[in-house]
Design a protein around this motif. Structure first.
Motif, PDB file in Angstrom:
ATOM      1  N   ILE A 282       0.637  -1.224   0.198  1.00 60.45           N
ATOM      2  CA  ILE A 282      -0.068  -0.097  -0.084  1.00 60.45           C
ATOM      3  C   ILE A 282       0.817   1.300  -0.180  1.00 60.45           C
ATOM      4  O   ILE A 282       1.850   1.346   0.980  1.00 60.45           O
ATOM      5  CB  ILE A 282      -0.682   0.005   1.239  1.00 60.45           C
ATOM      6  N   ASP A 283       0.529   2.170  -0.919  1.00 60.66           N
ATOM      7  CA  ASP A 283       1.285   3.364  -1.241  1.00 60.66           C
ATOM      8  C   ASP A 283       0.335   4.358  -1.026  1.00 60.66           C
ATOM      9  O   ASP A 283      -0.413   4.729  -1.845  1.00 60.66           O
ATOM     10  CB  ASP A 283       2.017   3.338  -2.465  1.00 60.66           C
ATOM     11  N   ALA A 284       0.335   5.193  -0.027  1.00 63.37           N
ATOM     12  CA  ALA A 284      -0.291   6.377   0.128  1.00 63.37           C
ATOM     13  C   ALA A 284      -0.248   7.632  -0.797  1.00 63.37           C
ATOM     14  O   ALA A 284      -1.067   8.361  -0.823  1.00 63.37           O
ATOM     15  CB  ALA A 284      -0.183   6.719   1.674  1.00 63.37           C
ATOM     16  N   HIS A 285       0.961   7.536  -1.431  1.00 64.10           N
ATOM     17  CA  HIS A 285       1.034   8.538  -2.436  1.00 64.10           C
ATOM     18  C   HIS A 285       0.868   8.387  -3.755  1.00 64.10           C
ATOM     19  O   HIS A 285       1.439   8.907  -4.775  1.00 64.10           O
ATOM     20  CB  HIS A 285       2.659   8.786  -2.088  1.00 64.10           C
ATOM     21  N   GLY A 286       0.359   7.339  -4.149  1.00 62.02           N
ATOM     22  CA  GLY A 286      -0.036   6.700  -5.424  1.00 62.02           C
ATOM     23  C   GLY A 286       1.067   6.418  -6.345  1.00 62.02           C
ATOM     24  O   GLY A 286       1.348   6.003  -7.321  1.00 62.02           O
TER      25      GLY A 286
END
Length: 106
Positions: free
Chosen positions: A102-106
């Motif tokens: 999961i990457d919160a910064h896209g």
């Protein structure tokens, strides 16, 4: 015996799932975890008849039904890991890692 290790993420808990075949379509599931809610599933999954609603639709799966009664967080990856580990123990799947990044910064 098939075994899976789950590093659940934000909760910080790592769990080990052990599945042992005890009959043609019956298994024993043991969860080793610091999470008390996950450990409480051991009581429900001491003997699982896999011919009855384990691998069907998610809403009908006995694993997800038991988990929904015991776990507070619907995003817990452990119920999925339990099913995958059961599949491996019964010879219905090969042991292959599942990865969620999961990457919160896209």
């Amino acid at each position: 015996m098939a075994k899976a290790k789950v590093m659940a993420g934000a909760c910080g808990f790592t769990s080990v799932i052990k599945v042992t075949k005890i009959g043609k379509m019956k298994v024993r599931v043991q969860i080793i975890s610091a999470c008390q809610d996950l450990r409480s599933l051991n009581e429900d999954l001491a003997e699982v008849d896999c011919s009855r609603n384990v691998f069907g639709k998610m809403i009908d799966s006995v694993i997800y039904q038991k988990a929904s009664k015991r776990l507070k967080h619907p995003d817990c990856p452990v119920p999925c890991a339990i099913i995958k580990t059961i599949q491996v123990e019964l010879g219905g799947a090969v042991p292959k890692d599942v990865i969620i990044k999961i990457d919160a910064h896209g």
